[in-house]
Design a protein around this motif. Structure first.
Motif, PDB file in Angstrom:
ATOM      1  N   THR A 163      -8.292 -10.460 -62.580  1.00 48.12           N
ATOM      2  CA  THR A 163      -6.783 -10.107 -62.027  1.00 48.12           C
ATOM      3  C   THR A 163      -6.190 -10.506 -62.503  1.00 48.12           C
ATOM      4  O   THR A 163      -5.214  -8.795 -62.392  1.00 48.12           O
ATOM      5  CB  THR A 163      -6.547 -11.418 -60.801  1.00 48.12           C
ATOM      6  OG1 THR A 163      -7.431 -12.183 -59.871  1.00 48.12           O
ATOM      7  CG2 THR A 163      -5.272 -11.400 -60.392  1.00 48.12           C
ATOM      8  N   ARG A 164      -5.409 -10.386 -63.573  1.00 48.72           N
ATOM      9  CA  ARG A 164      -4.281 -10.547 -64.347  1.00 48.72           C
ATOM     10  C   ARG A 164      -4.351  -8.741 -64.620  1.00 48.72           C
ATOM     11  O   ARG A 164      -3.470  -8.062 -64.822  1.00 48.72           O
ATOM     12  CB  ARG A 164      -4.219 -11.445 -65.564  1.00 48.72           C
ATOM     13  CG  ARG A 164      -3.427 -12.402 -65.206  1.00 48.72           C
ATOM     14  CD  ARG A 164      -3.396 -12.887 -66.707  1.00 48.72           C
ATOM     15  NE  ARG A 164      -4.299 -13.350 -67.856  1.00 48.72           N
ATOM     16  CZ  ARG A 164      -4.594 -14.146 -67.686  1.00 48.72           C
ATOM     17  NH1 ARG A 164      -4.672 -15.550 -66.931  1.00 48.72           N
ATOM     18  NH2 ARG A 164      -6.365 -15.022 -68.044  1.00 48.72           N
ATOM     19  N   ALA A 165      -5.574  -8.260 -65.487  1.00 53.85           N
ATOM     20  CA  ALA A 165      -5.846  -7.190 -66.523  1.00 53.85           C
ATOM     21  C   ALA A 165      -5.761  -5.990 -64.768  1.00 53.85           C
ATOM     22  O   ALA A 165      -5.175  -4.863 -64.566  1.00 53.85           O
ATOM     23  CB  ALA A 165      -7.313  -6.873 -66.498  1.00 53.85           C
ATOM     24  N   ARG A 166      -6.231  -6.192 -63.316  1.00 53.69           N
ATOM     25  CA  ARG A 166      -6.434  -5.438 -61.985  1.00 53.69           C
ATOM     26  C   ARG A 166      -4.148  -5.226 -61.852  1.00 53.69           C
ATOM     27  O   ARG A 166      -3.835  -4.374 -61.849  1.00 53.69           O
ATOM     28  CB  ARG A 166      -6.472  -6.103 -61.089  1.00 53.69           C
ATOM     29  CG  ARG A 166      -6.892  -4.574 -60.367  1.00 53.69           C
ATOM     30  CD  ARG A 166      -6.846  -3.568 -60.046  1.00 53.69           C
ATOM     31  NE  ARG A 166      -7.283  -2.398 -59.140  1.00 53.69           N
ATOM     32  CZ  ARG A 166      -7.951  -2.176 -58.247  1.00 53.69           C
ATOM     33  NH1 ARG A 166      -8.899  -2.859 -57.726  1.00 53.69           N
ATOM     34  NH2 ARG A 166      -7.765  -1.657 -57.264  1.00 53.69           N
ATOM     35  N   LEU A 167      -3.690  -6.441 -61.748  1.00 57.41           N
ATOM     36  CA  LEU A 167      -2.635  -6.672 -61.691  1.00 57.41           C
ATOM     37  C   LEU A 167      -1.735  -5.510 -62.359  1.00 57.41           C
ATOM     38  O   LEU A 167      -0.674  -4.576 -61.977  1.00 57.41           O
ATOM     39  CB  LEU A 167      -1.525  -7.567 -61.304  1.00 57.41           C
ATOM     40  CG  LEU A 167      -2.418  -8.495 -60.276  1.00 57.41           C
ATOM     41  CD1 LEU A 167      -2.012 -10.057 -59.916  1.00 57.41           C
ATOM     42  CD2 LEU A 167      -2.170  -8.399 -59.049  1.00 57.41           C
TER      43      LEU A 167
END
Length: 521
Positions: A163-167
């Protein structure tokens, strides 16, 4: 920078006494120079010049690519049937022959069928001359720009790290488009394209519009009807997006991203799970995977949520399984493959658990998945810019940092897996940096000059029938045609095509639900 471009246009328009984004009376009609297409001699091609900004009709121009299949009986021609195949991101010019092939001989005889690529969207063939057609929108990095974060490998994230990477990647896309985006990004709303369509209607000499749009093309048709209700002759919208959900949402739904509001996660889950139950009802003679196939599906998805399943030929993840099933569900003919796939993965999973040989996968799994009408979730937002350029312009979305995760969690309550898949498809639209003054977000309650035909499949995964019902309520003299079938859009269903034929030629509206054959057998 795109934001400055929009501000400058707005200031200039206000100084001139015009409203930004509203077509001025001085709009010049594009000259249509139809020539034989180089790659398909059944079609004629044209490069169509239109204003970049309809509030500044004498300002910079862009060129749109158009294809036309001329009417077989031009002496008795009714007019031009404009078509759009959805996305956003699909090439309407590449869709012209598909519609002509699907529609009946009477429609082909009485209408020129024309597809015009929406602005910022380019097809792949039939350009009259080199560089003649629509240019695809770009947000292109330049030498010296910071290195981008890693491109997402899955269609939606699972867990905190993904999730952090996609954001972070969404942040990169927004920053890149704000600093390096083409000027057309500020002029890619559906309303901009509808104003192009209105110029085309006038240019071909039709008094009123005839239009067929499927998937996102339904939103284009609804937008035209809401903006120009007195200029409607016949509009068919098929596989219908709820226009309020797409554009603004209502009540508490305004706090969620548009990709959660439109209900595609719920539609996908409903279509797949009801088809699983239908397979078990049909029995093995008609559906070879029958025999607790719904229970097998539940077991497979529960196992994949715990982690990837390592098979001899490939690794199956939860995200890859959800995405493949969602893609297959858009095509009615692919449902037997869904059943076969669920059965195979279940048997392979049990074999891995027992340490016995894993059965071979179905041969078709080595093929490319079917390409249904319209678009769906993709992995890389940069390759999906035509979609984002339109959808982020059209839709009002929450801007706070947690909006995407909040929307995904909301959608997941009723559509596990598919809610997250569809939500993250539009995650870059949160806090989108480009403002489009021309975007149309209602009102949608209009009485059109002639009734529009609103078409919805009972088991449409991408645009559930709730969207068709919503538009039918908003436009009180519209007619709803319910098609009892699976898949996205009804263009291939004979009973729907018969209704389209009567509506376009005879101005007759259907009066009953459209019945199709059984899904299996």
């Amino acid at each position: 920078m795109v934001r400055r471009t929009v501000a400058a246009v707005a200031v200039a328009a206000l100084a001139a006494g015009t409203v930004p984004g509203v077509a001025a009376a001085g709009d010049r009609l594009p000259r249509l120079d139809w020539r034989p297409c180089p790659t398909d001699r059944e079609l004629l091609c044209a490069a169509v010049p239109v204003p970049l900004d309809h509030a500044d009709p004498r300002g910079p121009k862009i060129t749109l690519r158009a294809t036309k299949r001329p009417a077989d009986d031009p002496r008795h021609k009714i007019g031009t049937l404009f078509v759009d195949n959805g996305g956003p991101g699909g090439s309407a010019a590449d869709f012209t022959l598909d519609v002509a092939s699907a529609f009946g001989a009477r429609v082909r005889a009485r209408y020129d069928i024309v597809g015009v690529d929406p602005r910022g969207i380019a097809g792949e063939k039939n350009c009259v001359t080199e560089g003649c057609g629509s240019a695809p929108v770009r947000c292109a990095a330049q030498p010296g720009d910071p290195a981008p974060p890693a491109t997402p490998e899955e269609a939606f994230p699972v867990g905190a790290e993904q999730t952090r990477a996609r954001l972070a990647y969404d942040d990169h896309v927004r920053a890149l488009c704000a600093e390096r985006g083409d000027p057309i990004l500020a002029h890619m709303s559906t309303a901009d394209t509808v104003r192009d369509l209105e110029l085309m209607r006038r240019a071909v000499g039709d008094d009123k519009l005839n239009f067929y749009g499927v998937s996102y093309g339904s939103y284009m048709g609804a937008t035209y009807a809401a903006m120009y209700p007195d200029r409607v002759r016949s509009i068919i919208v098929d596989g219908v997006l709820d226009p309020v959900a797409w554009s603004t949402g209502e009540g508490a739904e305004r706090g969620y991203l548009f990709t959660g509001r439109i209900g595609s996660g719920d539609g996908t889950r409903e279509a797949i799970t009801s088809a699983l139950a239908e397979c078990d009802r049909a029995g093995k003679a008609k559906c070879p995977a029958a025999g607790s196939v719904r229970a097998k599906y539940d077991a497979v998805m529960a196992r994949l949520k715990r982690g990837p399943l390592e098979l001899p030929a490939e690794t199956v993840t939860y995200q890859s399984a959800v995405q493949l099933l969602a893609d297959l569900s858009k095509t009615r003919e692919a449902y037997p493959r869904i059943m076969e796939l669920v059965d195979y993965v279940y048997r392979a999973m049990r074999a891995v658990e027992k340490g016995t040989p894993v059965p071979p996968p179905p041969p078709w799994t080595q093929e490319q998945p079917p390409s249904p009408t319209g678009s769906g979730p993709t992995t890389d937002p940069i390759t999906n810019l035509p979609y984002l350029g339109v959808a982020c312009s059209d839709s009002a979305n929450p801007r706070d940092r947690g909006a995407v995760q909040r929307t995904a969690a909301w959608a997941e309550r009723t559509a596990p897996g598919y809610g997250a898949l569809w939500t993250w498809d539009g995650s870059a639209c949160r806090d989108w940096p480009i403002t489009n003054q021309a975007a149309f977000r209602g009102p949608w309650q209009v009485w059109t000059a002639a009734p529009i035909l609103v078409v919805g499949n009972t088991h449409d995964p991408a645009t559930p029938i709730s969207g068709a019902k919503a538009l039918n309520r908003l436009m009180p003299n519209s007619r709803l045609l319910t098609v009892d079938t699976y898949g996205h859009g009804a263009l291939g269903e004979p009973c729907a095509l018969q209704a389209y034929d009567r509506y376009l030629i005879d101005r007759a509206l259907p009066t009953a639900t459209c019945k199709t054959g059984p899904l299996f057998g």
